[in-house]
Every structure is written in structure tokens, then in C-alpha cells.
Design a protein around this motif. Structure first.
Motif, PDB file in Angstrom:
ATOM      1  N   PRO A 180       0.483  -0.547  -0.210  1.00  0.00           N
ATOM      2  CA  PRO A 180      -0.242   0.364  -0.026  1.00  0.00           C
ATOM      3  C   PRO A 180       0.913   1.541  -0.377  1.00  0.00           C
ATOM      4  N   GLY A 181       0.262   2.200  -0.888  1.00  0.00           N
ATOM      5  CA  GLY A 181       1.054   3.821  -0.613  1.00  0.00           C
ATOM      6  C   GLY A 181       2.066   3.242  -1.954  1.00  0.00           C
ATOM      7  N   ARG A 182       2.994   2.126  -2.282  1.00  0.00           N
ATOM      8  CA  ARG A 182       4.538   2.110  -2.924  1.00  0.00           C
ATOM      9  C   ARG A 182       4.328   1.101  -4.019  1.00  0.00           C
ATOM     10  N   ARG A 183       5.172   1.236  -4.676  1.00  0.00           N
ATOM     11  CA  ARG A 183       5.423   0.392  -6.422  1.00  0.00           C
ATOM     12  C   ARG A 183       5.466  -1.017  -5.129  1.00  0.00           C
ATOM     13  N   ALA A 184       4.951  -2.235  -5.904  1.00  0.00           N
ATOM     14  CA  ALA A 184       5.152  -3.829  -6.132  1.00  0.00           C
ATOM     15  C   ALA A 184       6.411  -4.123  -5.519  1.00  0.00           C
ATOM     16  N   ALA A 185       6.262  -4.841  -4.834  1.00  0.00           N
ATOM     17  CA  ALA A 185       7.633  -5.001  -4.377  1.00  0.00           C
ATOM     18  C   ALA A 185       8.229  -6.431  -4.526  1.00  0.00           C
ATOM     19  N   ILE A 186       8.810  -6.092  -5.583  1.00  0.00           N
ATOM     20  CA  ILE A 186       9.930  -7.910  -6.462  1.00  0.00           C
ATOM     21  C   ILE A 186      10.178  -8.728  -4.935  1.00  0.00           C
ATOM     22  N   VAL A 187       9.755 -10.411  -5.397  1.00  0.00           N
ATOM     23  CA  VAL A 187       9.675 -10.927  -4.065  1.00  0.00           C
ATOM     24  C   VAL A 187      10.514 -12.448  -4.069  1.00  0.00           C
ATOM     25  N   GLU A 188      10.543 -12.429  -6.105  1.00  0.00           N
ATOM     26  CA  GLU A 188      11.430 -13.482  -6.609  1.00  0.00           C
ATOM     27  C   GLU A 188      11.401 -13.201  -8.148  1.00  0.00           C
ATOM     28  N   THR A 189      12.732 -13.794  -8.648  1.00  0.00           N
ATOM     29  CA  THR A 189      12.765 -13.583 -10.158  1.00  0.00           C
ATOM     30  C   THR A 189      12.642 -15.351 -10.739  1.00  0.00           C
ATOM     31  N   LEU A 190      11.953 -15.708 -11.134  1.00  0.00           N
ATOM     32  CA  LEU A 190      11.890 -17.440 -12.082  1.00  0.00           C
ATOM     33  C   LEU A 190      12.189 -17.271 -13.116  1.00  0.00           C
ATOM     34  N   GLY A 191      13.026 -18.871 -13.445  1.00  0.00           N
ATOM     35  CA  GLY A 191      13.785 -18.273 -15.067  1.00  0.00           C
ATOM     36  C   GLY A 191      13.509 -20.026 -15.109  1.00  0.00           C
ATOM     37  N   ARG A 192      14.620 -20.264 -16.453  1.00  0.00           N
ATOM     38  CA  ARG A 192      14.756 -21.387 -17.039  1.00  0.00           C
ATOM     39  C   ARG A 192      13.943 -22.751 -16.510  1.00  0.00           C
ATOM     40  N   ASP A 193      12.894 -23.450 -16.944  1.00  0.00           N
ATOM     41  CA  ASP A 193      12.958 -24.899 -16.273  1.00  0.00           C
ATOM     42  C   ASP A 193      11.747 -24.305 -15.216  1.00  0.00           C
ATOM     43  N   GLU A 194      11.499 -23.600 -14.443  1.00  0.00           N
ATOM     44  CA  GLU A 194      10.538 -23.436 -13.682  1.00  0.00           C
ATOM     45  C   GLU A 194       8.867 -23.082 -13.527  1.00  0.00           C
ATOM     46  N   LEU A 195       8.731 -23.305 -12.213  1.00  0.00           N
ATOM     47  CA  LEU A 195       7.010 -23.330 -12.123  1.00  0.00           C
ATOM     48  C   LEU A 195       6.371 -22.081 -11.911  1.00  0.00           C
ATOM     49  N   LEU A 196       5.554 -21.190 -12.801  1.00  0.00           N
ATOM     50  CA  LEU A 196       5.155 -19.894 -12.783  1.00  0.00           C
ATOM     51  C   LEU A 196       3.419 -20.253 -12.920  1.00  0.00           C
ATOM     52  N   GLY A 197       3.698 -19.940 -10.844  1.00  0.00           N
ATOM     53  CA  GLY A 197       1.888 -20.190 -10.787  1.00  0.00           C
ATOM     54  C   GLY A 197       1.300 -21.666 -10.397  1.00  0.00           C
ATOM     55  N   TRP A 198       1.295 -20.835  -8.738  1.00  0.00           N
ATOM     56  CA  TRP A 198       0.986 -23.233  -7.933  1.00  0.00           C
ATOM     57  C   TRP A 198      -0.662 -22.917  -7.589  1.00  0.00           C
ATOM     58  N   SER A 199      -0.957 -20.830  -7.739  1.00  0.00           N
ATOM     59  CA  SER A 199      -2.409 -20.923  -6.993  1.00  0.00           C
ATOM     60  C   SER A 199      -3.311 -21.238  -7.298  1.00  0.00           C
ATOM     61  N   TRP A 200      -3.123 -22.133  -8.540  1.00  0.00           N
ATOM     62  CA  TRP A 200      -4.311 -22.484  -9.704  1.00  0.00           C
ATOM     63  C   TRP A 200      -4.844 -24.180  -8.887  1.00  0.00           C
ATOM     64  N   LEU A 201      -4.056 -24.515  -8.047  1.00  0.00           N
ATOM     65  CA  LEU A 201      -4.286 -26.131  -7.676  1.00  0.00           C
ATOM     66  C   LEU A 201      -5.034 -25.927  -6.290  1.00  0.00           C
ATOM     67  N   PHE A 202      -4.921 -25.048  -5.750  1.00  0.00           N
ATOM     68  CA  PHE A 202      -5.990 -24.503  -4.746  1.00  0.00           C
ATOM     69  C   PHE A 202      -6.820 -23.743  -4.766  1.00  0.00           C
ATOM     70  N   PRO A 203      -8.201 -24.412  -4.077  1.00  0.00           N
ATOM     71  CA  PRO A 203      -9.558 -23.023  -3.574  1.00  0.00           C
ATOM     72  C   PRO A 203      -8.278 -21.830  -3.091  1.00  0.00           C
ATOM     73  N   PRO A 204      -9.089 -20.666  -2.968  1.00  0.00           N
ATOM     74  CA  PRO A 204      -9.925 -20.449  -3.746  1.00  0.00           C
ATOM     75  C   PRO A 204      -9.477 -20.534  -5.327  1.00  0.00           C
ATOM     76  N   TYR A 205      -8.521 -20.434  -6.062  1.00  0.00           N
ATOM     77  CA  TYR A 205      -7.984 -20.307  -6.821  1.00  0.00           C
ATOM     78  C   TYR A 205      -7.546 -18.801  -7.320  1.00  0.00           C
ATOM     79  N   LEU A 206      -7.188 -17.951  -6.017  1.00  0.00           N
ATOM     80  CA  LEU A 206      -6.968 -16.890  -7.024  1.00  0.00           C
ATOM     81  C   LEU A 206      -5.519 -16.234  -6.905  1.00  0.00           C
ATOM     82  N   TRP A 207      -4.955 -16.114  -6.961  1.00  0.00           N
ATOM     83  CA  TRP A 207      -3.795 -15.551  -6.994  1.00  0.00           C
ATOM     84  C   TRP A 207      -2.720 -14.801  -5.908  1.00  0.00           C
ATOM     85  N   HIS A 208      -1.956 -15.390  -5.200  1.00  0.00           N
ATOM     86  CA  HIS A 208      -0.950 -14.781  -4.221  1.00  0.00           C
ATOM     87  C   HIS A 208      -0.325 -13.254  -4.250  1.00  0.00           C
ATOM     88  N   LEU A 209       0.240 -13.664  -5.887  1.00  0.00           N
ATOM     89  CA  LEU A 209       1.184 -12.788  -5.850  1.00  0.00           C
ATOM     90  C   LEU A 209       0.899 -12.356  -7.127  1.00  0.00           C
TER      91      LEU A 209
END
Length: 152
Positions: free
Chosen positions: A59-88
């Protein structure tokens, strides 16, 4: 922190084909918002090349980068657990090539094929555990007491 195996390597050989049959290749230009925190998580990706920054609203600031993902990494896991909403949120750092999956189709596949489902859940759980460990390590680096006896 990358998981040690890709999603396809984590699948039993006889189940890989079922996943590759429903996957499709995507190319995303630099600075593409892939998903937004709090919105519906309806797909996920395996990054083939490039990087994606995961961020969290502050709140009141730019979004904070918490991690950077690269080759062969999974982007997104919120799709597997209800309520199926992105955490980031997620944004490409540069051009990204990835394999995209429809989350509902994969969840149905996991339900209908317990062997594939178990492998998927184990892969995602390992990914989440690895990222939690990496986050804890970064927090200790930032906020841990000097001379705590922890190796650098």
C-alpha cells in the motif's frame, strides 16, 4: 531457488504425454503482466527461457519484487488450491517463452488419474517448499542478527 527437476521430469514417463498433449507454447514480450494478485488463477506456465518477476502489492508504494523465476521453473501454483486466486503478481523481465497449461483441465486430469495427480501435487508442494525456504533465507539475510552463527 529452482526446484531440482522440471515438471515433465517429475511425471512418471507414461504420464508425461498426457500433460504435453494439453500444453501449448507461448511467447510473452518484455513487461507483460502475466497475472495480478487477488485475481482468478486459471492457468500456469513452465518457463522455457527468460525471467518473470513475482511481486506483491505494498500500500502506497510500488509492488515489491519477492522473487525472480527462470528456465524450467513453475510460474504459478495458486491454480491448484481453492479459492484459485493468485497470491502474488507476475511480470516478464524480458521476453519469455513458456509452456502454458489450462488449470481446470489439469485439475480434472489430476482427479481422473491419481498417479499423475500425486506427481503433480508432489511437484507443486516441493516447489512451494523450496520457495518458502528461499524466502526464509532471504529474510534471515535481511533481518537476522549479525554474528548469529549462521553461515553466509
Amino acid at each position: 531457488m529452482a526446484t531440482t527437476r522440471s515438471l515433465f521430469d517429475a511425471m512418471p514417463e507414461d504420464r508425461r504425454r498426457r500433460l504435453t498433449d494439453i500444453a501449448h507454447e507461448v511467447s510473452l514480450p518484455r513487461a507483460t503482466r502475466v497475472f495480478e494478485e487477488g485475481r482468478r488463477a486459471d492457468r500456469f506456465w513452465i518457463i522455457r527461457s527468460g525471467q518473470v518477476a513475482l511481486d506483491q502489492r505494498v500500500p502506497g508504494r510500488r509492488a515489491a519484487i519477492v522473487e525472480t523465476l527462470g528456465r524450467d521453473e513453475l510460474l504459478g501454483w495458486s491454480w491448484l488450491f481453492p479459492p484459485y486466486l493468485w497470491h502474488l503478481g507476475a511480470e516478464t523481465v524480458g521476453p519469455v517463452d513458456a509452456v502454458e497449461f489450462d488449470a481446470a483441465v489439469v485439475r480434472d486430469l489430476c482427479e481422473s488419474d491419481p498417479v499423475l495427480g500425486r506427481a503433480m501435487y508432489l511437484y507443486v508442494a516441493k516447489t512451494v517448499a523450496d520457495r518458502l525456504h528461499g524466502t526464509r533465507t532471504r529474510l534471515l539475510d535481511l533481518y537476522g542478527p549479525q554474528g548469529s552463527g549462521l553461515d553466509p
